[in-house]
Design an enzyme around this catalytic site. Structure first.
Site, PDB file in Angstrom:
ATOM      1  N   GLU A 251       0.823  -1.209   0.000  1.00  0.00           N
ATOM      2  CA  GLU A 251       0.000   0.000   0.000  1.00  0.00           C
ATOM      3  C   GLU A 251       0.860   1.262   0.000  1.00  0.00           C
ATOM      4  O   GLU A 251       0.438   2.309  -0.502  1.00  0.00           O
ATOM      5  CB  GLU A 251      -0.932  -0.009   1.216  1.00  0.00           C
ATOM      6  CG  GLU A 251      -2.120   0.915   1.067  1.00  0.00           C
ATOM      7  CD  GLU A 251      -3.192   0.672   2.113  1.00  0.00           C
ATOM      8  OE1 GLU A 251      -4.315   1.134   1.899  1.00  0.00           O
ATOM      9  OE2 GLU A 251      -2.891   0.022   3.151  1.00  0.00           O
ATOM     10  N   HIS A 276      10.089 -26.049   1.224  1.00  0.00           N
ATOM     11  CA  HIS A 276       9.623 -27.177   0.422  1.00  0.00           C
ATOM     12  C   HIS A 276       8.660 -26.735  -0.675  1.00  0.00           C
ATOM     13  O   HIS A 276       7.946 -27.568  -1.247  1.00  0.00           O
ATOM     14  CB  HIS A 276       8.954 -28.211   1.332  1.00  0.00           C
ATOM     15  CG  HIS A 276       9.881 -28.777   2.358  1.00  0.00           C
ATOM     16  ND1 HIS A 276      10.683 -29.865   2.117  1.00  0.00           N
ATOM     17  CD2 HIS A 276      10.167 -28.371   3.621  1.00  0.00           C
ATOM     18  CE1 HIS A 276      11.407 -30.129   3.191  1.00  0.00           C
ATOM     19  NE2 HIS A 276      11.110 -29.231   4.114  1.00  0.00           N
ATOM     20  N   LYS A 391     -13.152   2.112  -2.862  1.00  0.00           N
ATOM     21  CA  LYS A 391     -14.154   2.482  -1.855  1.00  0.00           C
ATOM     22  C   LYS A 391     -15.285   3.292  -2.475  1.00  0.00           C
ATOM     23  O   LYS A 391     -16.458   3.102  -2.152  1.00  0.00           O
ATOM     24  CB  LYS A 391     -13.495   3.274  -0.726  1.00  0.00           C
ATOM     25  CG  LYS A 391     -12.552   2.463   0.155  1.00  0.00           C
ATOM     26  CD  LYS A 391     -11.931   3.340   1.226  1.00  0.00           C
ATOM     27  CE  LYS A 391     -10.964   2.552   2.098  1.00  0.00           C
ATOM     28  NZ  LYS A 391     -10.309   3.414   3.116  1.00  0.00           N
TER      29      LYS A 391
END
Length: 404
Positions: A251, A276, A391
């Site tokens: 961000e 792994h 938003k």
């Protein structure tokens, strides 16, 4: 204490000193408030937390998302605290239902945390809890928000306790403010030690001019090929810290600079399990990654591998009678050596142990590193215009009653 070992070529400091001056200017002009949180006056805060702790409660419920929860969760998961902290930090209805079913509202302290005071996820979850538990009184509610925000005005109207975040402290840089100190203090954390650890970073890198952070930031920000920074943390307790780092890095650093898009992509791994999986890609895939290792010298454990030899499994006997901690740390350093052999840019942050002081050190170190990289990328590290766009679209979709 902490050591940060860089395993790549350092620049002549005179060639990058201009960045150091810009960071000091940013700190001294007062516009970016997180720089000064380690010197926060906490006597009143400690007194308030102590008075709340004298009440009868079993758990703390934190309602908040993003910068209001990720850093808190990182510290809570690193520390072994006495009270349970329940995070309501996502609008997933399944998770909200599961977690709220475990809450005893009479035995909980509720914290509603939102810097702006209008975070839609936070307010929606808060409304859900009000309805679910038929809450009439707010004696066990705390609100943490900006001064004079809509949430503070609401909290005052219902005579609830309010703590403020300094307006010049951004959400993702706020964990060492009331955002983190209140819930963690209620759960039993030594918040003074957290701030002392952060102060040590400020003293070392800003006042005493240790150039390690500026060298690391310059190397990673200007690397010709590697635009991905991998944080390889060797402790399960650092899993949530990785998630906070990903938010902080993504961000803060993923921005448009004019018509150009810049940024460094964060990846969080946990050793030894990710040896792994993702390690193969780092070792033999495209060399577009730098890697930072976090290791812990003392895991506070005496667990040993028993001196047992099992038929058909004799090839594993080389670990017999060795401590699990020693094997674990050997895995980290064998991975470091393997990546160094491939000429991959790496560094190691070696913590003596995990406690409040070291956690505060780690938080502030990464905040300062992020600021340094942002200065070198020539961006505003502290805004998030891309997030704000989403938003605005969300509000329009919901106001238009769109169904999905």
């Amino acid at each position: 204490m902490v050591e940060n070992r860089l395993q790549f070529h350092k620049q002549n400091i005179s060639s990058i000193n201009s960045y150091t001056r810009r960071i000091n200017d940013e700190m001294n002009d007062g516009e970016i408030g997180y720089y000064h949180l380690p010197k926060l006056e906490i006597n009143e805060l400690v007194s308030s937390i102590s008075s709340i702790k004298n009440t009868d409660f079993d758990s703390v419920v934190l309602i908040g998302v993003g910068g209001s929860s990720l850093g808190v969760k990182a510290l809570y998961d690193m520390l072994n605290l006495e009270k349970e902290l329940i995070f309501l930090d996502n609008l997933d209805p399944f998770s909200i239902g599961q977690k709220s079913a475990k809450i005893n509202p009479q035995k909980s302290i509720f914290i509603v945390s939102s810097k702006s005071g209008t975070t839609i996820e936070t307010i929606s979850i808060y409304k859900y809890l009000l309805n679910k538990f038929e809450i009439k009184e707010h004696n066990n509610f705390i609100f943490i928000t900006d001064p004079d925000s809509p949430l503070e005005n609401y909290a005052k109207s219902i005579n609830a306790m309010v703590f403020n975040i300094p307006k010049n402290v951004g959400g993702r840089f706020s964990v060492l403010s009331a955002i983190g100190l209140v819930p963690l203090g209620l759960c039993g954390a030594d918040i003074k030690a957290l701030l002392d650890g952060a102060s040590s970073v400020k003293e070392q890198y800003l006042h005493n001019r240790d150039d390690t952070i500026i060298q690391k930031a310059y190397h990673y920000a200007t690397h010709k090929n590697a635009k991905i920074n991998v944080l390889f943390s060797y402790s399960d307790r650092l899993t949530s810290f990785n998630e906070w780092y990903i938010q902080l890095w993504a961000e803060s650093l993923g921005k448009k600079r004019g018509y150009k898009r810049v940024g460094l992509t964060p990846v969080g791994l946990v050793g030894s399990k990710d040896q792994h999986s993702f390690l193969q890609l780092i070792m033999e895939g495209i060399k577009d990654k730098t890697v930072t290792f976090i290791t812990i010298k003392d895991h506070k454990s005496d667990i040993m591998v028993p001196n047992l030899s099992l038929e058909y499994l004799n090839s594993c006997d080389f670990a017999n009678s060795k401590s699990i901690s020693d094997i674990f740390n050997a895995q980290a350093h064998s991975t470091i050596q393997a990546l160094a052999s491939e000429l991959i840019s790496i560094d190691e942050i070696a913590l003596d142990r995990i406690d409040e002081w070291h956690c505060g050190w780690l938080i502030y170190y990464y905040e300062l590193l992020t600021s340094a990289v942002g200065v070198m990328l020539g961006i505003n590290t502290y805004d998030q215009p891309g997030v704000e766009t989403g938003k605005r679209i969300l509000k329009k979709l919901l106001e238009n009653n769109n169904k999905f």
